[in-house]
Design an enzyme around this catalytic site. Structure first.
Site, PDB file in Angstrom:
ATOM      1  N   TYR A  70       0.855  -1.197   0.000  1.00  0.00           N
ATOM      2  CA  TYR A  70       0.000   0.000   0.000  1.00  0.00           C
ATOM      3  C   TYR A  70       0.891   1.248   0.000  1.00  0.00           C
ATOM      4  O   TYR A  70       1.439   1.656   1.014  1.00  0.00           O
ATOM      5  CB  TYR A  70      -0.944   0.026   1.206  1.00  0.00           C
ATOM      6  N   PHE A 215     -13.185  -4.538   0.962  1.00  0.00           N
ATOM      7  CA  PHE A 215     -14.191  -3.763   0.229  1.00  0.00           C
ATOM      8  C   PHE A 215     -15.561  -3.931   0.906  1.00  0.00           C
ATOM      9  O   PHE A 215     -16.567  -4.148   0.246  1.00  0.00           O
ATOM     10  CB  PHE A 215     -14.249  -4.245  -1.227  1.00  0.00           C
ATOM     11  N   GLY A 220     -22.527  -0.010  -3.812  1.00  0.00           N
ATOM     12  CA  GLY A 220     -22.955   0.365  -5.162  1.00  0.00           C
ATOM     13  C   GLY A 220     -24.395   0.834  -5.238  1.00  0.00           C
ATOM     14  O   GLY A 220     -24.824   1.703  -4.479  1.00  0.00           O
TER      15      GLY A 220
END
Ligand SMILES: NC(=O)c1ccc[n+]([C@@H]2O[C@H](COP(=O)([O-])OP(=O)(O)OC[C@H]3O[C@@H](n4cnc5c(N)ncnc54)[C@H](OP(=O)(O)O)[C@@H]3O)[C@@H](O)[C@H]2O)c1
Length: 293
Positions: A70, A215, A220
């Site tokens: 990361y 996630f 969405g």
């Protein structure tokens, strides 16, 4: 909310013991969003990233997920800068096995020499003698599994790793690894709208392995006005992200969500999920709504 009850938020999400001897509050924090665009380079707001990390501790987070890749290296350095010397109950779970040629690019590398040098780098950046949970970011199809896992076992024997975890694996891959060594956790993509890892979650629940959904907020369309998350959020006077996290926490006692954010307001909102109880009608509505979407 008073400071005391804010501190309790982490604890309110419940506790889970990794490997039977490493206890964490179930609602954790993912550090990937603290790096630059494309998980590449420095944070756009260094002071803000440090403040977010410090706030996680005030809110009772005891599990912070990171990886050498990361930034690369940026997230681990930020964690050490913000939090070292660490609270005694904080587990920093890092990973190795992905290399970063550029922004948004990820290349699997499970070669023993790479895993060994990745671990040394993480120990140095995090200022630790031992990583509490070291996760193989991806199994590398080009390297024998026994070599990749064998390297982690060798490092564990040297006292540099406490527990081993996996990431993005199938049930068959978990079983193949367990023939070589015990593991304590699996980190796979999983959220209300993407549940392809359901069989892996069931396996983890049955065998008391921590399941770390990445996630976790990818809600969405479900979070759009009129969608199932938005409807539940309105009724319960909470944010859609809080509902998504509360649903995950409800789903299994081994579930350890690690929502990521670079915003203190979002962090505080996400942590409130720990105190949110979803009734069975809401859970049914969310799951039916997600299926229909
Ligand atoms: N093992 C793997 O292969 C893998 C892959 C990806 C990620 N991970 C780990 O999983 C962690 C979480 O995954 P993720 O960061 O991809 O996804 P996520 O936590 O589901 O979502 C992060 C996104 O949601 C936004 N967000 C956060 N809280 C919010 C809120 N309350 N309301 C609205 N938006 C919100 C963030 O933006 P803001 O910054 O604006 O809040 C960010 O864009 C990562 O930090 C990393 O540690 C692992």
């Amino acid at each position: 909310m008073s400071t005391t009850s804010q501190k309790n938020l982490g604890a309110q999400s419940g506790a889970f013991s990794l490997g039977g001897n490493l206890s964490v509050h179930r609602l954790g924090f993912g550090s990937m969003q603290l790096t630059g665009e494309g998980v590449w380079g420095e944070s756009k707001d260094h002071a803000g990233a440090i403040a977010v990390l410090r706030r996680t501790i005030e809110l009772g987070v005891t599990l912070i997920d990171t990886a050498d890749s990361y930034g690369p290296e940026v997230a681990e350095r930020l964690i050490a800068e913000a939090l070292y010397p660490y609270p005694s109950d904080l587990l920093i779970a890092t990973k190795a096995g992905l290399m970063r040629p550029g922004p948004g690019q990820w290349v699997t590398n499970g070669k023993p020499e790479h895993l060994r040098s990745a671990l040394e780098g993480s120990l140095k950046r995090l200022k630790l003698d031992r990583i509490g949970l070291y996760q193989l970011h991806r199994i590398d199809a080009k390297v024998p599994l026994a070599d990749q896992i064998g390297t982690l076992v060798e490092l564990q024997k040297q006292g540099k790793i406490q527990h081993i975890g996996l990431s993005e694996v199938s049930v068959d891959q978990i079983k193949a690894v367990q023939k070589i060594t015990p593991i304590v956790s699996v980190q796979n993509l999983y959220n209300l709208s993407k549940r392809t890892a359901e069989d892996v979650l069931e396996y983890c629940t049955k065998h008391q392995l921590g399941f770390i959904p990445w996630f976790p907020l990818a809600t969405g369309d479900l979070a759009k006005p009129g969608g199932p998350l938005a409807r539940a959020a309105e009724r319960l006077k909470a944010a859609p992200a809080e509902i998504a996290l509360a649903w995950l926490l409800h789903k299994s006692p081994v579930m350890l969500p690690i929502p990521g954010t670079s915003s203190i307001a979002h962090l505080e909102s996400n942590m409130r999920a720990a105190a949110l109880q979803l009734d069975s009608a809401t859970i049914r509505e969310l799951e039916l709504g997600a299926k229909a979407a």
